[in-house]
Structures are given as structure tokens and as C-alpha cells.
Design a protein around this motif. Structure first.
Motif, PDB file in Angstrom:
ATOM      1  N   GLU A  73       0.826  -1.210   0.000  1.00  0.00           N
ATOM      2  CA  GLU A  73       0.000   0.000   0.000  1.00  0.00           C
ATOM      3  C   GLU A  73       0.861   1.262   0.000  1.00  0.00           C
ATOM      4  OE1 GLU A  73      -3.528   2.152   2.682  1.00  0.00           O
ATOM      5  OE2 GLU A  73      -2.722   0.194   3.265  1.00  0.00           O
ATOM      6  N   VAL A  74       1.866   1.289   0.851  1.00  0.00           N
ATOM      7  CA  VAL A  74       2.748   2.456   0.922  1.00  0.00           C
ATOM      8  C   VAL A  74       3.559   2.595  -0.369  1.00  0.00           C
ATOM      9  CG1 VAL A  74       4.730   3.458   2.148  1.00  0.00           C
ATOM     10  CG2 VAL A  74       2.872   2.398   3.426  1.00  0.00           C
ATOM     11  N   ALA A  75       3.999   1.483  -0.933  1.00  0.00           N
ATOM     12  CA  ALA A  75       4.739   1.526  -2.201  1.00  0.00           C
ATOM     13  C   ALA A  75       3.884   2.119  -3.309  1.00  0.00           C
ATOM     14  CB  ALA A  75       5.200   0.124  -2.587  1.00  0.00           C
ATOM     15  N   GLY A  76       2.604   1.763  -3.342  1.00  0.00           N
ATOM     16  CA  GLY A  76       1.706   2.328  -4.344  1.00  0.00           C
ATOM     17  C   GLY A  76       1.576   3.834  -4.185  1.00  0.00           C
ATOM     18  N   ALA A  77       1.566   4.305  -2.934  1.00  0.00           N
ATOM     19  CA  ALA A  77       1.453   5.737  -2.674  1.00  0.00           C
ATOM     20  C   ALA A  77       2.689   6.503  -3.131  1.00  0.00           C
ATOM     21  CB  ALA A  77       1.210   5.975  -1.187  1.00  0.00           C
ATOM     22  N   SER A  78       3.837   5.816  -3.224  1.00  0.00           N
ATOM     23  CA  SER A  78       5.071   6.473  -3.662  1.00  0.00           C
ATOM     24  C   SER A  78       5.040   6.798  -5.153  1.00  0.00           C
ATOM     25  CB  SER A  78       6.284   5.593  -3.378  1.00  0.00           C
ATOM     26  OG  SER A  78       6.385   4.525  -4.323  1.00  0.00           O
ATOM     27  N   GLU A  79       4.186   6.083  -5.900  1.00  0.00           N
ATOM     28  CA  GLU A  79       4.054   6.259  -7.354  1.00  0.00           C
ATOM     29  C   GLU A  79       5.368   5.981  -8.083  1.00  0.00           C
ATOM     30  OE1 GLU A  79       2.318  10.098  -8.063  1.00  0.00           O
ATOM     31  OE2 GLU A  79       0.340   9.473  -7.347  1.00  0.00           O
ATOM     32  N   ARG A  80       6.157   5.088  -7.530  1.00  0.00           N
ATOM     33  CA  ARG A  80       7.407   4.664  -8.165  1.00  0.00           C
ATOM     34  C   ARG A  80       7.288   3.185  -8.524  1.00  0.00           C
ATOM     35  NH1 ARG A  80      12.206   7.571  -4.506  1.00  0.00           N
ATOM     36  NH2 ARG A  80      11.823   9.699  -5.270  1.00  0.00           N
ATOM     37  N   PRO A  81       7.266   2.848  -9.810  1.00  0.00           N
ATOM     38  CA  PRO A  81       7.050   1.462 -10.231  1.00  0.00           C
ATOM     39  C   PRO A  81       8.053   0.472  -9.647  1.00  0.00           C
ATOM     40  CG  PRO A  81       6.792   2.935 -12.097  1.00  0.00           C
ATOM     41  CD  PRO A  81       7.313   3.769 -10.964  1.00  0.00           C
ATOM     42  N   LEU A  82       9.324   0.852  -9.570  1.00  0.00           N
ATOM     43  CA  LEU A  82      10.331  -0.076  -9.038  1.00  0.00           C
ATOM     44  C   LEU A  82      10.117  -0.337  -7.555  1.00  0.00           C
ATOM     45  CD1 LEU A  82      13.689   0.885 -10.789  1.00  0.00           C
ATOM     46  CD2 LEU A  82      12.551  -1.331 -10.831  1.00  0.00           C
ATOM     47  N   VAL A  83       9.687   0.687  -6.843  1.00  0.00           N
ATOM     48  CA  VAL A  83       9.401   0.518  -5.417  1.00  0.00           C
ATOM     49  C   VAL A  83       8.225  -0.433  -5.236  1.00  0.00           C
ATOM     50  CG1 VAL A  83       8.640   1.698  -3.309  1.00  0.00           C
ATOM     51  CG2 VAL A  83      10.338   2.766  -4.804  1.00  0.00           C
ATOM     52  N   LEU A  84       7.198  -0.253  -6.069  1.00  0.00           N
ATOM     53  CA  LEU A  84       6.035  -1.135  -5.992  1.00  0.00           C
ATOM     54  C   LEU A  84       6.410  -2.561  -6.389  1.00  0.00           C
ATOM     55  CD1 LEU A  84       3.049  -1.588  -5.516  1.00  0.00           C
ATOM     56  CD2 LEU A  84       2.594  -0.772  -7.841  1.00  0.00           C
ATOM     57  N   ALA A  85       7.244  -2.700  -7.416  1.00  0.00           N
ATOM     58  CA  ALA A  85       7.670  -4.042  -7.840  1.00  0.00           C
ATOM     59  C   ALA A  85       8.406  -4.754  -6.716  1.00  0.00           C
ATOM     60  CB  ALA A  85       8.555  -3.951  -9.073  1.00  0.00           C
ATOM     61  N   SER A  86       9.285  -4.035  -6.035  1.00  0.00           N
ATOM     62  CA  SER A  86      10.027  -4.626  -4.923  1.00  0.00           C
ATOM     63  C   SER A  86       9.097  -5.047  -3.795  1.00  0.00           C
ATOM     64  CB  SER A  86      11.061  -3.625  -4.405  1.00  0.00           C
ATOM     65  OG  SER A  86      11.753  -4.150  -3.285  1.00  0.00           O
ATOM     66  N   ALA A  87       8.133  -4.178  -3.468  1.00  0.00           N
ATOM     67  CA  ALA A  87       7.194  -4.495  -2.392  1.00  0.00           C
ATOM     68  C   ALA A  87       6.323  -5.694  -2.745  1.00  0.00           C
ATOM     69  CB  ALA A  87       6.317  -3.281  -2.083  1.00  0.00           C
ATOM     70  N   LEU A  88       5.897  -5.766  -3.996  1.00  0.00           N
ATOM     71  CA  LEU A  88       5.074  -6.900  -4.427  1.00  0.00           C
ATOM     72  C   LEU A  88       5.871  -8.199  -4.389  1.00  0.00           C
ATOM     73  CD1 LEU A  88       3.101  -5.302  -7.400  1.00  0.00           C
ATOM     74  CD2 LEU A  88       2.088  -6.299  -5.338  1.00  0.00           C
ATOM     75  N   MET A  89       7.139  -8.144  -4.804  1.00  0.00           N
ATOM     76  CA  MET A  89       7.946  -9.362  -4.781  1.00  0.00           C
ATOM     77  C   MET A  89       8.174  -9.827  -3.346  1.00  0.00           C
ATOM     78  SD  MET A  89      11.662 -10.250  -6.432  1.00  0.00           S
ATOM     79  CE  MET A  89      12.591  -9.517  -5.088  1.00  0.00           C
ATOM     80  N   LEU A  90       8.429  -8.882  -2.440  1.00  0.00           N
ATOM     81  CA  LEU A  90       8.610  -9.249  -1.038  1.00  0.00           C
ATOM     82  C   LEU A  90       7.304  -9.763  -0.435  1.00  0.00           C
ATOM     83  CD1 LEU A  90      10.941  -6.331   0.077  1.00  0.00           C
ATOM     84  CD2 LEU A  90      11.550  -8.747  -0.055  1.00  0.00           C
ATOM     85  N   ALA A  91       6.174  -9.218  -0.887  1.00  0.00           N
ATOM     86  CA  ALA A  91       4.878  -9.730  -0.434  1.00  0.00           C
ATOM     87  C   ALA A  91       4.673 -11.162  -0.923  1.00  0.00           C
ATOM     88  CB  ALA A  91       3.748  -8.830  -0.930  1.00  0.00           C
ATOM     89  N   CYS A  92       5.073 -11.420  -2.169  1.00  0.00           N
ATOM     90  CA  CYS A  92       5.000 -12.795  -2.690  1.00  0.00           C
ATOM     91  C   CYS A  92       5.844 -13.723  -1.830  1.00  0.00           C
ATOM     92  CB  CYS A  92       5.490 -12.840  -4.133  1.00  0.00           C
ATOM     93  SG  CYS A  92       4.398 -12.098  -5.348  1.00  0.00           S
ATOM     94  N   ASN A  93       7.051 -13.275  -1.504  1.00  0.00           N
ATOM     95  CA  ASN A  93       7.923 -14.073  -0.643  1.00  0.00           C
ATOM     96  C   ASN A  93       7.258 -14.368   0.689  1.00  0.00           C
ATOM     97  OD1 ASN A  93      10.836 -14.885  -1.198  1.00  0.00           O
ATOM     98  ND2 ASN A  93      10.770 -12.887  -2.191  1.00  0.00           N
ATOM     99  N   THR A  94       6.651 -13.338   1.273  1.00  0.00           N
ATOM    100  CA  THR A  94       6.012 -13.497   2.575  1.00  0.00           C
ATOM    101  C   THR A  94       4.904 -14.539   2.520  1.00  0.00           C
ATOM    102  OG1 THR A  94       6.533 -11.215   3.195  1.00  0.00           O
ATOM    103  CG2 THR A  94       4.727 -12.285   4.383  1.00  0.00           C
ATOM    104  N   HIS A  95       4.046 -14.431   1.516  1.00  0.00           N
ATOM    105  CA  HIS A  95       2.948 -15.387   1.378  1.00  0.00           C
ATOM    106  C   HIS A  95       3.470 -16.793   1.120  1.00  0.00           C
ATOM    107  CE1 HIS A  95      -0.731 -12.886   1.383  1.00  0.00           C
ATOM    108  NE2 HIS A  95       0.064 -11.928   0.958  1.00  0.00           N
ATOM    109  N   GLN A  96       4.524 -16.898   0.301  1.00  0.00           N
ATOM    110  CA  GLN A  96       5.003 -18.226  -0.067  1.00  0.00           C
ATOM    111  C   GLN A  96       5.771 -18.898   1.056  1.00  0.00           C
ATOM    112  OE1 GLN A  96       3.699 -19.471  -2.605  1.00  0.00           O
ATOM    113  NE2 GLN A  96       4.684 -21.461  -2.464  1.00  0.00           N
TER     114      GLN A  96
END
Length: 260
Positions: A73-96
Motif C-alpha cells: 500500500e505504501v509503495a503504491g502511494a510512492s508512485e514509483r514502479p520499481l518501489v512497488l515491484a520490490s514491495a510486491l515481490m517481497l509480499a510474494c515471498n512473505t505469502h510463499q
């Protein structure tokens, strides 16, 4: 703050989860209390996401999933695609890490973002997570096919991150499909990576899966028991509570080893 978070990242990769959490705690104390700028939001997202991964390894499911969601959510607010990509990948890691079915939604979002922004590393990572998520839906063969393709794409990026994770997921798929020899080959590859590269975040899981694959192969019980005991020892040393519990459950189910 930056140095503390950078120190935490290799610690997570090396399985030093308690030390990583300590560094993230120190970084958080130096972070902006009210992040508003894109830069502040970017760092806040990284700290939240890294903490989520760490808490997942430490076995705190609720805290890990909450932190992962907040990081995205915070990464999306930054409006920086690379930041969001990193957060999403770490979220994937967390879930997996937790074998949580929510990984599919996060991985699909990462895949779309990586496609739109032409980010090959994140695209390959997303493909690997989507493939593993198919196991949760009973589509083991499909997951293995996709994961094999994703593994090749991932290696083409020349990144050495997350390799033990992919070994864990391939081994899970081979175990579920009954392809014991392929599974043991992947496990041995993962153990070699741990020895040579120092990547140990999923080491306890790879050892647990080795024990299960040996059971499936019909090997002497002592061989599986040794793998489970090693998995328990690694997980206990690292503080990886969930991995320790899973290995203990398999060890107890195996019972005695007098037939070895």
C-alpha cells in the motif's frame, strides 16, 4: 537508516532472521515518522516489506501478512514502479514462506507491473510465484511446467537471489507429483547452493523436503530421520518457528529408525 536496511537484506538471505529484525528495528527508529514524500514512502515501504518477510520466517503469520499488505500500500502511494515491484515481490515471498494462497493475487499484480514496465527480473520472479501457487489449486503438473520455464527465465537475469526458494518450490512439486528422483536432484542442488553461496533462508525447508522425498523413495528411515533432524536444528538456530514445526511433525510421523 539506509545502512541498517541494507545490512538486514543479506542477513535474511543468510537465514540470520533475528539479527535482521534487530537491524530493521534500528532502521525504523531512524525513519520519518510521517512519510509524505516519494523518497520517504519508498523507504517506509521497504522497511515494512522486509519486516514482513522476516516475521514470516520467524513464524508470525498474522504480523507478516499485515506488514506485507501495508508495504504494498505504501509503495503504491510512492508512485514509483520499481518501489512497488520490490514491495510486491517481497509480499510474494512473505505469502510463499507461509504457503499462503494469497501469493497468487500478489504474483499476478507483480507480473502485470513487470510486463508494463519491462522489468525482466521481476517478471521472472512473478512467473515462479504464480507457478508455485498452482500447487495450492491442485494443478501440480501445470505448476511444475510453469516453474521450470520461470526458473530458466530467472537464471537468464543472472541474479542469484531467491534461488533456494525456487529449489524448495520445485522439490515440493516433484514430491506432490511422485517424481522422487527429480525432487532429490533439486534438493541436492539447493544444498550445494547453500554450501557454496551461503544462502540459507530456506535451508530447513529443503532439508525437510529431502526427508519426505527419501520416505517416498523407500529409503531407510534413518536417512529421512537425519534430514528431518538437520532441518529441525537449522530452523531452531535461525528462529524459523514455522519451518521447525513442520520438520518436527514429519520427524514424529516417521517414528523410530530401527529398520535402518
Amino acid at each position: 537508516m539506509i545502512v541498517r536496511s541494507l545490512l538486514a537484506m543479506p542477513m535474511i538471505w543468510q537465514g540470520r532472521f533475528r539479527e535482521a529484525l534487530d537491524e530493521l528495528d534500528k532502521a525504523s527508529k531512524l525513519a520519518s515518522a510521517k512519510a509524505k514524500t516519494a523518497t520517504d514512502l519508498s523507504f517506509q515501504s521497504q522497511l515494512l516489506s522486509l519486516r514482513g518477510v522476516t516475521m514470516a520466517f520467524l513464524g508470525d503469520r498474522d504480523a507478516a501478512l499485515s506488514l506485507a499488505a501495508e508495504g504494498v500500500e505504501v509503495a503504491g502511494a510512492s508512485e514509483r514502479p520499481l518501489v512497488l515491484a520490490s514491495a510486491l515481490m517481497l509480499a510474494c515471498n512473505t505469502h510463499q514462506i507461509l504457503l499462503d494462497p494469497g501469493v497468487m493475487q500478489q504474483a499476478q499484480a507483480l507480473s502485470q507491473l513487470a510486463y508494463d514496465q519491462r522489468l525482466p527480473f521481476y517478471k521472472a520472479s512473478a512467473a515462479s510465484f504464480i507457478a508455485a501457487a498452482h500447487y495450492n489449486e491442485g494443478e501440480v503438473a501445470k505448476g511444475l511446467d510453469l516453474l521450470s520455464d520461470g526458473w530458466r527465465a530467472f537464471q537468464e537475469t543472472t541474479s542469484r537471489a531467491n534461488q533456494l526458494l525456487v529449489c524448495r518450490e520445485l522439490a515440493r512439486g516433484y514430491l506432490m507429483s511422485g517424481a522422487t528422483d527429480d525432487g532429490l536432484a533439486v534438493v541436492d542442488d539447493g544444498l550445494d547452493r547453500a554450501d557454496n553461496d551461503g544462502e540459507e533462508n530456506y535451508l530447513a525447508e529443503v532439508l525437510r523436503l529431502k526427508g519426505e522425498l527419501l520416505e517416498q523413495q523407500g529409503a531407510p528411515a534413518a536417512h529421512s530421520a537425519d534430514a528431518y533432524d538437520r532441518a529441525i536444528g537449522v530452523a531452531r538456530r535461525q528462529g524459523a518457528g514455522l519451518f521447525e514445526r513442520w520438520a518436527i511433525e514429519r520427524r514424529l510421523a516417521l517414528g523410530g529408525t530401527n529398520d535402518a
